[in-house]
Design a protein around this motif. Sequence first.
Motif, PDB file in Angstrom:
ATOM      1  N   ILE A   1       0.844  -1.191   0.000  1.00  4.35           N
ATOM      2  CA  ILE A   1       0.000   0.000   0.000  1.00  4.35           C
ATOM      3  C   ILE A   1       0.877   1.238   0.000  1.00  4.35           C
ATOM      4  O   ILE A   1       0.623   2.208  -0.715  1.00  4.35           O
ATOM      5  CB  ILE A   1      -0.941  -0.009   1.224  1.00  4.35           C
ATOM      6  CG1 ILE A   1      -1.931  -1.151   1.100  1.00  4.35           C
ATOM      7  CG2 ILE A   1      -1.681   1.307   1.337  1.00  4.35           C
ATOM      8  CD1 ILE A   1      -2.792  -1.329   2.317  1.00  4.35           C
ATOM      9  N   GLU A   2       1.952   1.179   0.780  1.00  3.13           N
ATOM     10  CA  GLU A   2       2.857   2.314   0.858  1.00  3.13           C
ATOM     11  C   GLU A   2       3.455   2.629  -0.510  1.00  3.13           C
ATOM     12  O   GLU A   2       3.472   3.771  -0.961  1.00  3.13           O
ATOM     13  CB  GLU A   2       3.960   1.978   1.864  1.00  3.13           C
ATOM     14  CG  GLU A   2       4.589   3.198   2.468  1.00  3.13           C
ATOM     15  CD  GLU A   2       5.682   2.815   3.446  1.00  3.13           C
ATOM     16  OE1 GLU A   2       5.609   1.727   4.030  1.00  3.13           O
ATOM     17  OE2 GLU A   2       6.611   3.617   3.604  1.00  3.13           O
ATOM     18  N   MET A   3       3.923   1.561  -1.202  1.00  3.62           N
ATOM     19  CA  MET A   3       4.534   1.773  -2.522  1.00  3.62           C
ATOM     20  C   MET A   3       3.512   2.282  -3.526  1.00  3.62           C
ATOM     21  O   MET A   3       3.779   3.176  -4.324  1.00  3.62           O
ATOM     22  CB  MET A   3       5.159   0.469  -3.016  1.00  3.62           C
ATOM     23  CG  MET A   3       6.359   0.087  -2.181  1.00  3.62           C
ATOM     24  SD  MET A   3       7.407  -1.172  -2.857  1.00  3.62           S
ATOM     25  CE  MET A   3       6.400  -2.571  -3.033  1.00  3.62           C
ATOM     26  N   PHE A   4       2.285   1.699  -3.451  1.00  4.11           N
ATOM     27  CA  PHE A   4       1.230   2.090  -4.378  1.00  4.11           C
ATOM     28  C   PHE A   4       0.859   3.556  -4.185  1.00  4.11           C
ATOM     29  O   PHE A   4       0.760   4.318  -5.152  1.00  4.11           O
ATOM     30  CB  PHE A   4       0.008   1.189  -4.147  1.00  4.11           C
ATOM     31  CG  PHE A   4      -1.195   1.575  -4.952  1.00  4.11           C
ATOM     32  CD1 PHE A   4      -1.258   1.272  -6.309  1.00  4.11           C
ATOM     33  CD2 PHE A   4      -2.259   2.234  -4.367  1.00  4.11           C
ATOM     34  CE1 PHE A   4      -2.361   1.624  -7.054  1.00  4.11           C
ATOM     35  CE2 PHE A   4      -3.369   2.597  -5.102  1.00  4.11           C
ATOM     36  CZ  PHE A   4      -3.414   2.291  -6.456  1.00  4.11           C
ATOM     37  N   LEU A   5       0.682   3.956  -2.928  1.00  4.71           N
ATOM     38  CA  LEU A   5       0.304   5.337  -2.641  1.00  4.71           C
ATOM     39  C   LEU A   5       1.392   6.306  -3.077  1.00  4.71           C
ATOM     40  O   LEU A   5       1.126   7.366  -3.631  1.00  4.71           O
ATOM     41  CB  LEU A   5       0.015   5.513  -1.153  1.00  4.71           C
ATOM     42  CG  LEU A   5      -1.312   4.984  -0.633  1.00  4.71           C
ATOM     43  CD1 LEU A   5      -1.460   5.323   0.824  1.00  4.71           C
ATOM     44  CD2 LEU A   5      -2.466   5.564  -1.426  1.00  4.71           C
ATOM     45  N   GLN A   6       2.634   5.906  -2.842  1.00  2.00           N
ATOM     46  CA  GLN A   6       3.759   6.769  -3.181  1.00  2.00           C
ATOM     47  C   GLN A   6       3.771   7.075  -4.680  1.00  2.00           C
ATOM     48  O   GLN A   6       4.070   8.182  -5.102  1.00  2.00           O
ATOM     49  CB  GLN A   6       5.051   6.055  -2.783  1.00  2.00           C
ATOM     50  CG  GLN A   6       6.221   6.992  -2.619  1.00  2.00           C
ATOM     51  CD  GLN A   6       7.427   6.260  -2.103  1.00  2.00           C
ATOM     52  OE1 GLN A   6       7.427   5.021  -2.012  1.00  2.00           O
ATOM     53  NE2 GLN A   6       8.464   6.980  -1.773  1.00  2.00           N
TER      54      GLN A   6
ATOM     55  N   LEU B   1      -1.731  11.993  -0.674  1.00  6.28           N
ATOM     56  CA  LEU B   1      -2.197  11.213   0.465  1.00  6.28           C
ATOM     57  C   LEU B   1      -1.017  10.563   1.183  1.00  6.28           C
ATOM     58  O   LEU B   1      -0.982  10.472   2.410  1.00  6.28           O
ATOM     59  CB  LEU B   1      -3.178  10.131  -0.022  1.00  6.28           C
ATOM     60  CG  LEU B   1      -3.873   9.316   1.055  1.00  6.28           C
ATOM     61  CD1 LEU B   1      -4.692  10.207   1.955  1.00  6.28           C
ATOM     62  CD2 LEU B   1      -4.746   8.244   0.436  1.00  6.28           C
ATOM     63  N   TYR B   2      -0.037  10.130   0.391  1.00  6.44           N
ATOM     64  CA  TYR B   2       1.137   9.473   0.966  1.00  6.44           C
ATOM     65  C   TYR B   2       1.870  10.391   1.926  1.00  6.44           C
ATOM     66  O   TYR B   2       2.213  10.004   3.045  1.00  6.44           O
ATOM     67  CB  TYR B   2       2.071   9.021  -0.162  1.00  6.44           C
ATOM     68  CG  TYR B   2       3.357   8.412   0.330  1.00  6.44           C
ATOM     69  CD1 TYR B   2       3.373   7.104   0.810  1.00  6.44           C
ATOM     70  CD2 TYR B   2       4.536   9.137   0.320  1.00  6.44           C
ATOM     71  CE1 TYR B   2       4.546   6.546   1.282  1.00  6.44           C
ATOM     72  CE2 TYR B   2       5.714   8.586   0.781  1.00  6.44           C
ATOM     73  CZ  TYR B   2       5.713   7.291   1.266  1.00  6.44           C
ATOM     74  OH  TYR B   2       6.873   6.745   1.729  1.00  6.44           O
ATOM     75  N   THR B   3       2.095  11.646   1.496  1.00  4.50           N
ATOM     76  CA  THR B   3       2.810  12.564   2.388  1.00  4.50           C
ATOM     77  C   THR B   3       1.950  12.924   3.597  1.00  4.50           C
ATOM     78  O   THR B   3       2.476  13.161   4.683  1.00  4.50           O
ATOM     79  CB  THR B   3       3.228  13.854   1.657  1.00  4.50           C
ATOM     80  OG1 THR B   3       2.157  14.255   0.817  1.00  4.50           O
ATOM     81  CG2 THR B   3       4.474  13.662   0.842  1.00  4.50           C
ATOM     82  N   ALA B   4       0.606  12.932   3.394  1.00  2.49           N
ATOM     83  CA  ALA B   4      -0.261  13.266   4.519  1.00  2.49           C
ATOM     84  C   ALA B   4      -0.188  12.185   5.598  1.00  2.49           C
ATOM     85  O   ALA B   4      -0.153  12.476   6.788  1.00  2.49           O
ATOM     86  CB  ALA B   4      -1.697  13.433   4.037  1.00  2.49           C
ATOM     87  N   LEU B   5      -0.149  10.926   5.165  1.00  2.00           N
ATOM     88  CA  LEU B   5      -0.115   9.839   6.142  1.00  2.00           C
ATOM     89  C   LEU B   5       1.270   9.688   6.766  1.00  2.00           C
ATOM     90  O   LEU B   5       1.403   9.303   7.913  1.00  2.00           O
ATOM     91  CB  LEU B   5      -0.543   8.525   5.497  1.00  2.00           C
ATOM     92  CG  LEU B   5      -2.024   8.446   5.171  1.00  2.00           C
ATOM     93  CD1 LEU B   5      -2.340   7.147   4.469  1.00  2.00           C
ATOM     94  CD2 LEU B   5      -2.857   8.559   6.430  1.00  2.00           C
TER      95      LEU B   5
END
Lengths: 195, 211
Positions: free
Chosen positions: A90-95, A101-105
């Motif tokens: 999920i982390e790689m996908f969001l990035q 959203l990735y930087t927000a989380l």
Amino acid sequence: MKLTDLFSIALGAILVNNFIFSQFLGCCPFLGVSKKLDTAVGMGIAVTFVMGLASAITWIVNEFILVKFDLLYMQTVVFILVIAALVQFIEMFLQKSMPALYTALGIYLPLITTNCAVLGVALLNIQNHYNFIESVIYGITGGLGFLLAIVLFAVVRERNVFADCPKCFEGFPIALITAGLMALSFMGFSGLQVW
Amino acid sequence: MNIGKQFKEGLVTNNPVLVQLIGMCSTMAITTSFFNGLGMGLSVLIILTLSNIIISAIRKIIPDKIRIAMFIVVIACFVTCVDLSLQAFVPALSKALGVFLPLIVVNCIILGRAEAFCYKNGVLASTFDGIFQGLGYTVVLMIMSIFRELFGSGTFGAGVINGTSGVRIIPEQFPAKILTLPVGGFLCLACLIAAMQWALAKSNKKKEESK
């Protein structure tokens, strides 16, 4: 399977058996990242998403690999590895696809691996003998219950900062007492039932 | 290496629950009776010590990037061992702890110690660290569970002494049932942490004054 069954699972997971206030699952992130409302909302959404996905995948893994090959004693090891891998994906996908959203989380995303609510929901699904749809519903609504709890708690905690309390209770202890009082109010839901 | 200092850190000045504020979920959830508290504390103590030994022994060959995953696999193996042993030898305890037994895998204490201590220190120091940190956790669990059992249900040692009912100390109509509910867990832990903060602040003040 009736629709009312699903509804009663959902209601149970969000209000009656709230993951935090009555089962104590996921207390670490609940107490750790609830100082500000916006981070609390981010964490809650991320946990909901991961819990839904994790309960779907662990159910499939359990049914078609562990039960089939009689490997149930490997459950804990397999589940935690599946969850860790899932969070990484999920982390790689969001990035790649949703950098905002990735930087927000931020750092909360990898921390979800060690959130006991996620592993807890996977184990509880198996313990309660839920089928696939029930598991997914339980995962998602459990996450929504977490979201509700952490948002309410963050709102109270933001005001707590200005409150005047005994010196030794400052910071963490007063937050725990707040959480305790919220758990008390959530007990009011305990009679709720769906026929 | 200083065993006395490690002992003091694990039990008091750097207590995992009261000072580092980690591993709260299980602390609040299972401390409703002395039997559960003791069982959980000892399980964590054993798993923490064993995983500390293994992780500190292999710390030089673990690639830095996947170290968390490696830690989790090591911890999960020991948790499974303890889980299966308890199911076989102490089924009552395994039933009472329920889902919190496999959840020791994600107990922040164990992963936290692996990352903060074992990854940087030798096998012997890590072994003692595991024992003392585990003891610190067990002591907190025992204080909380004795308190909650005594004032919440009025008994002592249900499941250990005198069969499943334990020794009744406070007559049945008096105990404050609320202490055994989730609310009681939050409130008890809050008071314990507050007491710890008070004591630490006091001893710090004394040290400064003596200087």
